[in-house]
Design an enzyme around this catalytic site. Structure first.
Site, PDB file in Angstrom:
ATOM      1  N   GLU A 145      -0.277 -12.445   4.700  1.00 43.17           N
ATOM      2  CA  GLU A 145       1.815 -11.536   3.624  1.00 43.17           C
ATOM      3  C   GLU A 145       2.012 -12.141   2.698  1.00 43.17           C
ATOM      4  O   GLU A 145       3.380 -12.835   2.814  1.00 43.17           O
ATOM      5  CB  GLU A 145       2.888 -10.850   4.230  1.00 43.17           C
ATOM      6  CG  GLU A 145       1.929  -9.991   5.800  1.00 43.17           C
ATOM      7  CD  GLU A 145       1.417  -9.428   4.722  1.00 43.17           C
ATOM      8  OE1 GLU A 145       1.675  -8.506   3.431  1.00 43.17           O
ATOM      9  OE2 GLU A 145       0.474  -7.703   5.517  1.00 43.17           O
ATOM     10  N   GLY A 146       1.329 -13.825   2.627  1.00 42.23           N
ATOM     11  CA  GLY A 146       1.705 -15.346   1.587  1.00 42.23           C
ATOM     12  C   GLY A 146       2.081 -15.889   2.419  1.00 42.23           C
ATOM     13  O   GLY A 146       3.173 -16.056   2.882  1.00 42.23           O
TER      14      GLY A 146
END
Length: 591
Positions: free
Chosen positions: A432-433
């Site tokens: 998620e980053g």
């Protein structure tokens, strides 16, 4: 080994009722006017019971058995499908979804607490429903009426699970390199062709259908990330036929073995546009930001579960004589072990306060009757989201490591089960980053891009409490000093960046962590003051809370000094020279 888990219900009551006054805040919103603290705790008690009794016993099984891929179909570990069916029967997927879509309409802050407990009980299993609310919010915001009518209720109920299909082999964090194509058809649908990797829950046996949200390029798309569109491509089409989406492999991972991480091949798969053409990232970020808050809760949950085991072990393990003791003592009496446990406790309880505050922001951003205040709450949430994702997952892994350290050599062998939490927690810092990207997003986009306006708004909230030195004055002064430093550094970094464009990138991590410490310090100041005011009601509990707040400022908050010295050094003397051979091989390849 059976993985037991005790839901921290007393801690949730303290945070929600006493520190954040969540029932009063929520009752001021028309959507939650009937809510009270008793109902909130009833929901959390049931959620905790489900997490502890249904999901936690499957944790070690999921880690040991993993998932299996045969002929394109994925089988989840034994018991996972039945637990998911019970999850849906209990109405948990619909907890915070709107009643008009079959949801319960309960506050997002309760959903945050639910997912902390689920992640603590069984991270691998929780990966499957973890994207449901983000997918729901994305479709509710950007989906056409036709797509909403067809998919929203099924997603809200958990009848169908969802995925987020971004990553490709040549395009990890750089989404501008995506190659998946979507060709428009005469009936208004699109045909999607391409390959995606690292898709959590891309194929499984928990639900009959899976709703894939896919980033792809239309034929006339601009280059780079601005040319991406978002499409919905279900595993099973409305007519009951199988769509052209195939699982080509599952990853064999360091942790979260119970979660199927899939490679997917889209071959002329039928899909429908979500939002506007070329505006796919804007639509996807609704889902991604929800996922980042959930990942922060994962880090917190894993830290809590590991701490519970370490704390219990320290109270039963005897080893050598503690200072001032006689003979063999419980290791919990040794100062070195006490420090390990107290550091974890400070970080975990502070993180819980921060994630619950973020959950309240989400409720206020959605339901505040004042449109201007809804925007303020949304901007506060935008600022704190990368901090929660990065800072709390760093802490989650660190706490799991400290918990293993309490076990000594026994922690390094698989029989005790504690090492699983370290392995499971490690991914939260990446997906998620990655946390490095979160730091860059935080400093460059959330702080510098608007002349520190959002940062100053947040720090004004903190300062309002830190200015009062009548109670816990020493701690308040420490916090106020950190607030002043953070303001000063942000301004000086903005000025220095005009001369040295790379400087913000080199100090982004320190700035994010410094903000994280300020946020947790703020929460602990509020918690410590509340504990002092309630001391007479329960001397043991509130005295422990007061002492933990003081310990936090003495030992954990002290990391502010190290972070400040790094930032100050870069601002005062500039960036140190990098070794000339750092990118030597890359330069040779480019040459």
């Amino acid at each position: 080994m059976m993985m037991s888990y005790t839901p921290p219900l007393r801690e949730f009551a303290f945070v929600l009722d006493e520190v954040l006054q969540a029932p009063q805040v929520l009752r001021a919103l028309p959507a939650h006017a009937e809510l009270d603290g008793e109902l909130m705790m009833q929901v959390l008690e049931e959620a905790g019971r489900f997490a502890a009794n249904v999901v936690a016993p499957l944790n070690a099984i999921g880690d040991r058995e993993g998932c299996r891929l045969e002929h394109g179909a994925v089988s989840t570990p034994p018991g996972f499908a039945r637990a998911y069916a019970q999850f849906c029967e209990g109405g948990w997927p619909a907890l915070a979804c709107a009643p008009e879509h079959g949801g319960q309409g309960l506050p997002h802050v309760l959903d945050c607490a639910l997912y902390e407990m689920l992640s603590a009980a069984n991270h691998g299993w929780t990966m499957y429903p973890g994207l449901l609310h983000g997918a729901y919010a994305c479709l509710a915001t950007h989906g056409s009426p036709q797509l909403q009518a067809r998919y929203l209720e099924q997603i809200a109920s958990g009848q169908w699970l969802a995925t987020m299909c971004l990553t490709e082999a040549q395009a990890g964090s750089d989404l501008g390199q995506l190659r998946t194509r979507a060709i428009p058809q005469e009936d208004g649908s699109y045909r999607i062709t391409g390959d995606k990797i690292f898709i959590s829950g891309g194929e499984h046996d928990l639900t009959d259908n899976i709703v894939h949200l896919v980033l792809a390029r239309l034929p006339d798309a601009l280059p780079g990330s601005k040319g991406l569109s978002l499409l919905l491509a279900p595993r099973v089409l409305p007519d009951g036929s199988r769509n052209g989406v195939h699982c080509t492999g599952i990853e064999h991972k360091m942790g979260i073995h119970g979660s199927a991480t899939c490679s997917l091949h889209f071959e002329q798969a039928q899909g429908w546009l979500v939002g506007e053409p070329g505006r796919g990232l804007a639509a996807m970020f609704v889902m991604m930001n929800a996922a980042r808050l959930h990942v922060g809760a994962q880090g917190l949950g894993l830290a809590e579960a590991a701490w519970q085991r370490a704390s219990a072990y320290a109270r039963e393990r005897r080893q050598s004589r503690a200072p001032g003791g006689t003979g063999s003592d419980l290791i919990v009496r040794h100062p070195a072990v006490q420090k390990l446990l107290m550091e974890q406790r400070c970080r975990i309880e502070g993180a819980r306060m921060l994630t619950c505050w973020a959950g309240l922001l989400l409720d206020l951003a959605e339901h505040d009757t004042d449109a201007a205040m809804r925007r303020v709450h949304h901007e506060r949430l935008e600022l704190i989201t990368p901090v929660i994702k990065a800072f709390l997952t760093d802490q989650g892994f660190q706490c799991a490591s400290r918990a293993l350290q309490v076990f000594g050599g026994h922690g390094y062998v698989v029989e005790t089960g504690i090492e699983q939490f370290m392995r499971d927690a490690r991914i939260t810092m990446i997906y998620e980053g990655s946390n490095e990207i979160q730091a860059i997003d935080f400093l460059l986009r959330k702080v510098l891009a608007d002349d520190q306006r959002r940062l100053h708004d947040f720090l004004a909230l903190v300062s309002a409490d830190a200015e009062d030195v009548s109670v816990l004055g020493d701690q308040a002064r420490l916090l106020k000093n950190a607030v002043d430093k953070l303001k000063d550094y942000a301004q000086r970094i903005a000025q220095a960046a005009t001369q040295e464009a790379t400087l913000p990138y080199f100090v982004a991590d320190e700035m994010l962590r410094l903000t994280g410490h300020v946020a947790l310090g703020w929460m602990w100041l509020r918690a410590g003051r509340r504990a002092l005011s309630a001391l007479a009601a329960d001397t043991r509990y509130y005295g422990s809370k007061r002492d933990t707040a003081c310990y936090h400022f003495a030992f954990v908050f002290a990391e502010v000094h190290q972070l400040s010295s790094v930032i100050e050094g870069c601002l005062a003397t500039g960036l140190p020279p990098l070794p000339t051979d750092l990118d030597h091989h890359a330069a040779q390849e480019a040459g």
